[in-house]
Design a protein around this motif. Structure first.
Motif: not given
Ligand SMILES: Nc1nc2c(c(CN[C@H]3C=C[C@H](O)[C@@H]3O)cn2[C@@H]2O[C@H](COP(=O)(O)O)[C@@H](O)[C@H]2O)c(=O)[nH]1
Length: 313
Positions: A55, A85, A218, A288-289
């Motif tokens: 980030h 991500y 979430m 959620d996080w």
């Molecule tokens: N529910 C939820 N979904 C999240 C995130 C985040 C990034 N969050 C960061 C921001 C603040 C915190 O510090 C987290 O580190 C990405 N995504 C979603 O996941 C999927 C990608 O996954 P993968 O293919 O494994 O990289 C994709 O749909 C993406 O949109 C979240 O926080 N919550």
């Protein structure tokens, strides 16, 4: 009813009607207990958004520009098995460090697939559509907010619900809603995660200050349902389970897809309530996080997530 109340009410309706996805209350209670003892054992540490090296965070409007671009592109990485991500975050962070004006409104209107490729040194799935989404936010910011993300955010007057409404009003690509059994259902995942990321990056102050941040739900993606299903909290019926296990695509807007997303929202709302009842005062976005981070940490050990091609998550 404001945008956030709409999300909670409509996803609750889907959960009450769901036939492909159910919740095992026992597993939910059991997992919450272990989350709580783990959270307390670890000193009740909350996620520090800026601590993630993928980030960009400098406390200025540059960070808000980074977050808007991040969450405009924050969807559907799974078609590229090497893409996650953190590649998105890192690529955008390196770009804004290389050229601080990369995410200015006038420049976003000119982003092409070649420029997008230069940001990440790789193709992104659905690259043309991702460019269109960036061009859209550039044009809308320029047309209605003098090109200023800061002006756009401040027009929400520190209300998360208002900012989600403004994001979905001015940036059409964020209008993450669908129709289920003749009713419109709202998720607004990328609009909500935009607000959540601002809150996290600015530590609840300045451009991240929202007096109703606890009203965010979430973020209905494909990672959190995956971990909830692996924990036995969410249970897929045989037909859906077969499709997910065999990595078959779940069609966007299908009852199966909507039920997976809606039940995930409802489950995290329930988990947040159980935590709060046990004096673990986490917001839904922080639960959620935690779940998302837990999923990321065990990617190679989790059963397959559902596969839907979409621009919303
Ligand atoms: N529910 C939820 N979904 C999240 C995130 C985040 C990034 N969050 C960061 C921001 C603040 C915190 O510090 C987290 O580190 C990405 N995504 C979603 O996941 C999927 C990608 O996954 P993968 O293919 O494994 O990289 C994709 O749909 C993406 O949109 C979240 O926080 N919550």
């Amino acid at each position: 009813m404001n945008a956030l109340e709409l999300i909670r009410e409509t996803t609750e309706y889907v959960s009450s009607q769901a036939k492909y996805v159910s919740v095992c209350e026992e597993a939910l209670e059991k997992e919450c207990k272990s989350f709580i003892s783990e959270f307390i054992a670890k000193g009740s540490k909350r996620e520090d958004w800026s601590a993630n090296d993928f980030h960009y965070s400098d406390g200025t409007e540059q960070t808000a520009k980074f977050i808007l671009v991040l969450d405009t592109l924050n969807f559907c990485f799974w078609p590229d098995s090497e893409l996650e991500y953190h590649h998105l975050g890192n690529g955008l962070k390196q770009q804004i460090l290389r050229d601080p004006h990369s995410f200015d409104a006038d420049r976003l209107q000119l982003v092409t697939t070649d420029i997008l490729h230069s940001w990440f040194q790789r193709e992104l799935p659905n690259a043309k559509e991702r460019c269109r989404l960036l061009n859209e936010i550039g044009l809308q910011l320029q047309t209605y907010f003098n090109g200023s993300v800061k002006e756009f955010i401040e027009s929400a007057k520190q209300s998360a619900a208002t900012l989600v409404d403004l994001v979905t009003r001015y940036f059409w690509g964020f209008r993450d809603s669908c129709v289920y059994k003749n009713r419109q259902i709202f998720f607004y995942k990328r609009a909500q995660i935009f607000v959540g990321d601002l809150w996290g990056a600015f530590k609840g102050e300045g451009l991240g200050k929202f007096n109703d941040i606890e009203k965010l739900t979430m973020f209905a993606d494909y990672r959190v349902p995956q971990i909830l299903e692996s924990l036995g909290i969410m249970v897929y019926n045989e037909e859906l389970s077969e499709l997910v296990k065999n990595k078959k695509e779940i069609v966007v807007g299908s009852e199966m897809e909507i039920e997976i997303r809606a039940v995930t929202v409802s489950v995290v709302e329930k988990m947040r309530d159980i935590f709060n009842k046990n004096n673990v005062n986490l917001l839904a976005l922080e639960v959620d996080w935690m779940l998302w981070g837990r999923g990321e940490a065990m990617l190679d050990r989790l059963p397959p997530h559902h596969r839907t091609r979409t621009i919303f998550y």
